[in-house]
Design a protein around this motif. Structure first.
Motif, mmCIF file in Angstrom:
data_model
loop_
_atom_site.group_PDB
_atom_site.id
_atom_site.type_symbol
_atom_site.label_atom_id
_atom_site.label_comp_id
_atom_site.label_asym_id
_atom_site.label_seq_id
_atom_site.Cartn_x
_atom_site.Cartn_y
_atom_site.Cartn_z
ATOM 1 N N ALA A 106 -2.824 6.818 2.245
ATOM 2 C CA ALA A 106 -2.565 5.796 3.070
ATOM 3 C C ALA A 106 -2.772 5.958 4.565
ATOM 4 N N THR A 157 0.586 3.914 -3.465
ATOM 5 C CA THR A 157 0.754 5.852 -2.777
ATOM 6 C C THR A 157 2.426 6.078 -3.102
ATOM 7 N N ALA A 204 -3.354 9.943 -5.158
ATOM 8 C CA ALA A 204 -4.115 9.444 -4.357
ATOM 9 C C ALA A 204 -4.037 9.246 -3.063
ATOM 10 N N SER A 233 0.692 -1.340 0.364
ATOM 11 C CA SER A 233 -0.358 -0.207 0.086
ATOM 12 C C SER A 233 0.679 1.465 0.194
#
Length: 107
Positions: free
Chosen positions: A28, A15, A25, A11
């Motif tokens: 996170a 990002t 984006a 992840s």
């Protein structure tokens, strides 16, 4: 095998890749328990190492004639260790590539 750390690492990589390519984006999510990237990476490496050591121990016991070791279980453990190592190599390759991309950014 717990893949939570790997999912968090992927992840973070996605990002970073989205930010590097100029795409917006979604922010996170913070890592569970406040773990940072280095801890997640080290934990993943330790798990891969542990998997390989367990598979090697099982193979050694089978080769020594230990009748409690099942050939099928040993082969599955060896393949699992191999796949987890290959996955870790691919993650490392992606990290190196991302690092090189960041270092080549013109400021």
């Amino acid at each position: 095998m717990d893949t939570n750390g790997i999912e968090q690492m992927l992840s973070a990589l996605r990002t970073t890749a989205a930010q590097a390519s100029g795409k917006a984006a979604a922010p996170a999510a913070p890592a569970a328990g406040g773990s940072d990237f280095a801890q997640i990476l080290q934990s993943s490496i330790d798990k891969v190492n542990e998997t390989q050591q367990q598979a090697n121990q099982m193979a050694e016991k089978l080769a020594a004639g230990d009748t409690s070791q099942n050939l099928h279980e040993v082969m599955i453990a060896l393949q699992t260790a191999s796949v987890s190592f290959q996955e870790m190599v691919q993650v490392r390759n992606k990290l190196v590539s991302a690092y090189q991309d960041v270092m080549n950014i013109q400021v």
